[in-house]
Design an enzyme around this catalytic site. Structure first.
Site: not given
Length: 282
Positions: A171, A173
């Site tokens: 992921t 960010f």
């Protein structure tokens, strides 16, 4: 002590990402992305870490809707490998497990484990919340799929690590703050995040993006979405390499302003070391 906000429960992957992105900072769990953004505006947090895309699940829609009007500046990026752990109360054996609890997206990432254990997959509101529930129930029949941090915070044991089907579950960010922290123009490895709008007419996007090619600017990401539900115009969020005060990107932005509407710079920041050393999918 400095505080960084995130969306999720204590022990969520975003919580883990905050601790790695800002070691020593206090993490502030928030129910929603909007709440995390508000925490920065209210002064309860110095920064927020907002998930923007995942290698398996794709973009995070909420962030694309919130960022344009968030009133915050992107000051950095962080890549977090999602390493699912099989968590249970102490004394649990693999043969005891009858139900696996986790977020629906995580359930889709552990199909091999579900088949191996023959357990019932049970969707919960998030991974860390599933760990909290399993810890509260104290039943050997119920296990959670969550981060190692969620296991530590809820006094669960890790029966198996890295149970995800794909090893490239990562992921990305955005790290955001109320004030910009723009690097020196002579710094290397700089990213700039832009927001622009173009009308839906033939050649509009080609004209808007052509300047990046002419000035030798590499685009690392582009996402499109409709503006306020209208089919008449499309908004684009882009990450490009370079500093807007350097001639190449300055020239590309000048060209872009001639053919696009409402061009906005959301942040100028150093690229992650993970991006530079090629470990963003590791």
């Amino acid at each position: 002590m400095a505080v960084i906000a995130f969306q999720g429960r204590p022990g969520a992957y975003s919580d883990l990402a905050c601790r790695q992105a800002r070691p020593g900072w206090t993490t502030l769990p928030c129910p929603t992305f909007a709440d995390a953004i508000k925490a920065v505006h209210d002064g309860r947090a110095d920064e927020a870490l907002l998930a923007c895309e995942n290698t398996l699940a794709g973009r995070v829609p909420d962030i694309h809707a919130l960022l344009p009007d968030a009133g915050l500046h992107i000051v950095g990026e962080h890549f977090q490998r999602v390493e699912h752990c099989l968590l249970a109360v102490p004394g649990t054996k693999l043969s005891d497990i009858r139900r696996l609890h986790t977020h629906p997206v995580a359930l889709g990432q552990i199909r091999r484990l579900i088949r191996e254990l023959g357990a019932e997959p049970v969707a919960q509101f998030d991974t860390a919340g599933a760990a909290e529930m399993v810890a509260k129930w104290r039943r050997h029949e119920d296990a959670a799929i969550a981060s190692s941090l969620a296991g530590d915070l809820n006094e669960l044991v890790i029966l198996r690590q890295n149970v995800e089907d794909a090893a490239h579950n990562t992921t990305r960010f955005y790290r955001v703050a109320s004030e910009p922290c723009i690097p020196d123009p002579e710094s290397r490895n700089i990213l700039t995040t832009l927001l622009m709008r173009v009308s839906n007419r033939p050649g509009a996007l080609y004209a808007a993006l052509g300047g990046f090619s002419r000035h030798g600017i590499n685009m690392t990401r582009i996402e499109s979405y409709m503006l306020n539900g209208s089919f008449a115009a499309t908004q684009f969020l882009m990450d490009v390499e370079g500093h807007p005060e350097k001639p190449a990107l300055a020239g590309a932005l000048q060209d872009l302003r001639q053919v696009s509407d409402d061009l906005k710079i959301l942040g100028v920041y150093p690229s992650s070391l993970s991006r530079r050393d090629g470990t963003t999918n590791a």
